[in-house]
Design a protein around this motif. Structure first.
Motif, PDB file in Angstrom:
ATOM      1  N   UNK A  62       0.812  -1.205   0.000  1.00  0.00           N
ATOM      2  CA  UNK A  62       0.000   0.000   0.000  1.00  0.00           C
ATOM      3  C   UNK A  62       0.846   1.255   0.000  1.00  0.00           C
ATOM      4  N   UNK A  63       0.243   2.330  -0.506  1.00  0.00           N
ATOM      5  CA  UNK A  63       0.809   3.676  -0.453  1.00  0.00           C
ATOM      6  C   UNK A  63      -0.258   4.564   0.160  1.00  0.00           C
ATOM      7  N   UNK A  64       0.115   5.296   1.199  1.00  0.00           N
ATOM      8  CA  UNK A  64      -0.793   6.201   1.916  1.00  0.00           C
ATOM      9  C   UNK A  64      -0.393   7.613   1.548  1.00  0.00           C
ATOM     10  N   UNK A  65      -1.263   8.354   0.836  1.00  0.00           N
ATOM     11  CA  UNK A  65      -0.976   9.711   0.386  1.00  0.00           C
ATOM     12  C   UNK A  65      -1.803  10.681   1.225  1.00  0.00           C
ATOM     13  N   UNK A  66      -1.116  11.431   2.085  1.00  0.00           N
ATOM     14  CA  UNK A  66      -1.774  12.389   2.972  1.00  0.00           C
ATOM     15  C   UNK A  66      -1.586  13.800   2.442  1.00  0.00           C
ATOM     16  N   UNK A  67      -2.608  14.630   2.575  1.00  0.00           N
ATOM     17  CA  UNK A  67      -2.492  16.034   2.170  1.00  0.00           C
ATOM     18  C   UNK A  67      -1.661  16.838   3.165  1.00  0.00           C
ATOM     19  N   UNK A  68      -1.527  16.340   4.371  1.00  0.00           N
ATOM     20  CA  UNK A  68      -0.847  17.060   5.441  1.00  0.00           C
ATOM     21  C   UNK A  68       0.670  17.017   5.341  1.00  0.00           C
ATOM     22  N   UNK A  69       1.299  17.413   6.453  1.00  0.00           N
ATOM     23  CA  UNK A  69       2.758  17.501   6.509  1.00  0.00           C
ATOM     24  C   UNK A  69       3.346  16.296   7.230  1.00  0.00           C
ATOM     25  N   UNK A  70       4.544  15.912   6.805  1.00  0.00           N
ATOM     26  CA  UNK A  70       5.249  14.801   7.418  1.00  0.00           C
ATOM     27  C   UNK A  70       6.454  14.433   6.580  1.00  0.00           C
ATOM     28  N   UNK A  71       7.080  13.318   6.895  1.00  0.00           N
ATOM     29  CA  UNK A  71       8.264  12.856   6.178  1.00  0.00           C
ATOM     30  C   UNK A  71       7.914  11.605   5.384  1.00  0.00           C
ATOM     31  N   UNK A  72       8.182  11.645   4.098  1.00  0.00           N
ATOM     32  CA  UNK A  72       7.910  10.496   3.233  1.00  0.00           C
ATOM     33  C   UNK A  72       8.827   9.337   3.601  1.00  0.00           C
ATOM     34  N   UNK A  73       8.302   8.115   3.495  1.00  0.00           N
ATOM     35  CA  UNK A  73       9.128   6.945   3.741  1.00  0.00           C
ATOM     36  C   UNK A  73       8.310   5.726   4.101  1.00  0.00           C
ATOM     37  N   UNK A  74       9.021   4.620   4.299  1.00  0.00           N
ATOM     38  CA  UNK A  74       8.384   3.357   4.639  1.00  0.00           C
ATOM     39  C   UNK A  74       8.011   3.337   6.110  1.00  0.00           C
ATOM     40  N   UNK A  75       6.888   2.708   6.402  1.00  0.00           N
ATOM     41  CA  UNK A  75       6.423   2.552   7.766  1.00  0.00           C
ATOM     42  C   UNK A  75       5.690   1.236   7.903  1.00  0.00           C
ATOM     43  N   UNK A  76       5.102   1.036   9.064  1.00  0.00           N
ATOM     44  CA  UNK A  76       4.354  -0.188   9.336  1.00  0.00           C
ATOM     45  C   UNK A  76       2.920   0.177   9.708  1.00  0.00           C
ATOM     46  N   UNK A  77       1.990  -0.654   9.287  1.00  0.00           N
ATOM     47  CA  UNK A  77       0.607  -0.486   9.697  1.00  0.00           C
ATOM     48  C   UNK A  77       0.417  -1.130  11.062  1.00  0.00           C
ATOM     49  N   UNK A  78      -0.757  -0.957  11.644  1.00  0.00           N
ATOM     50  CA  UNK A  78      -1.037  -1.553  12.953  1.00  0.00           C
ATOM     51  C   UNK A  78      -0.978  -3.075  12.927  1.00  0.00           C
ATOM     52  N   UNK A  79      -1.268  -3.666  11.761  1.00  0.00           N
ATOM     53  CA  UNK A  79      -1.224  -5.128  11.658  1.00  0.00           C
ATOM     54  C   UNK A  79       0.126  -5.655  11.172  1.00  0.00           C
ATOM     55  N   UNK A  80       1.138  -4.774  11.079  1.00  0.00           N
ATOM     56  CA  UNK A  80       2.495  -5.205  10.754  1.00  0.00           C
ATOM     57  C   UNK A  80       2.862  -5.221   9.290  1.00  0.00           C
ATOM     58  N   UNK A  81       2.007  -4.718   8.419  1.00  0.00           N
ATOM     59  CA  UNK A  81       2.304  -4.689   6.987  1.00  0.00           C
ATOM     60  C   UNK A  81       3.134  -3.444   6.645  1.00  0.00           C
ATOM     61  N   UNK A  82       3.985  -3.571   5.632  1.00  0.00           N
ATOM     62  CA  UNK A  82       4.767  -2.426   5.163  1.00  0.00           C
ATOM     63  C   UNK A  82       3.870  -1.504   4.344  1.00  0.00           C
ATOM     64  N   UNK A  83       4.058  -0.197   4.525  1.00  0.00           N
ATOM     65  CA  UNK A  83       3.285   0.795   3.787  1.00  0.00           C
ATOM     66  C   UNK A  83       4.196   1.981   3.489  1.00  0.00           C
TER      67      UNK A  83
END
Length: 121
Positions: A62-83
């Motif tokens: 998955x790719x999560x595209x937010x309109x807000x501010x933050x740092x782009x990069x890989x993260x983990x979802x609550x269920x442990x999947x890469x996003x």
């Protein structure tokens, strides 16, 4: 093949996002994909958002595209999947609360000039 699988519209940039997923069998390059509001084609609405991150998204990721501010990069979802998280850094709501279509466009073809190479005789 990256597709839109979810849209969360909200009153502030930090509460709205678009969720994309690579539904193809091969990994897909994120750079060059564009999110375009249907209102933009009629001359009203936010400008297209072109994703410029040079990353590959594996099949089913998955790719999560937010309109807000933050740092782009890989993260983990609550269920442990890469996003992969993309933040657009907008100070205003891009997609609005009104129901409308949002299109995901992709590069169909790229043309590049040939470099000048010596001709072997």
């Amino acid at each position: 093949m990256i597709r839109i699988v979810g849209i969360q519209k909200g009153p502030t940039p930090d509460t709205e996002f678009i969720l994309l997923q690579n539904q193809g069998a091969m990994r897909a390059h994120l750079r060059g994909h564009a999110l375009v509001s249907a209102r933009w084609f009629g001359g009203a609405g936010p400008f297209p958002v072109v994703l410029s991150d040079d990353v590959f998204i594996a099949s089913s990721q998955y790719v999560w595209v937010s309109s807000g501010r933050g740092t782009n990069g890989w993260g983990m979802t609550k269920d442990g999947a890469h996003i992969y998280k993309v933040f657009l850094g907008s100070s205003q709501v891009l997609w609005g609360e009104a129901p409308e279509q949002i299109h995901l466009l992709n590069i169909q073809h790229t043309y590049s000039e040939r470099s000048q190479e010596a001709v072997l005789v």
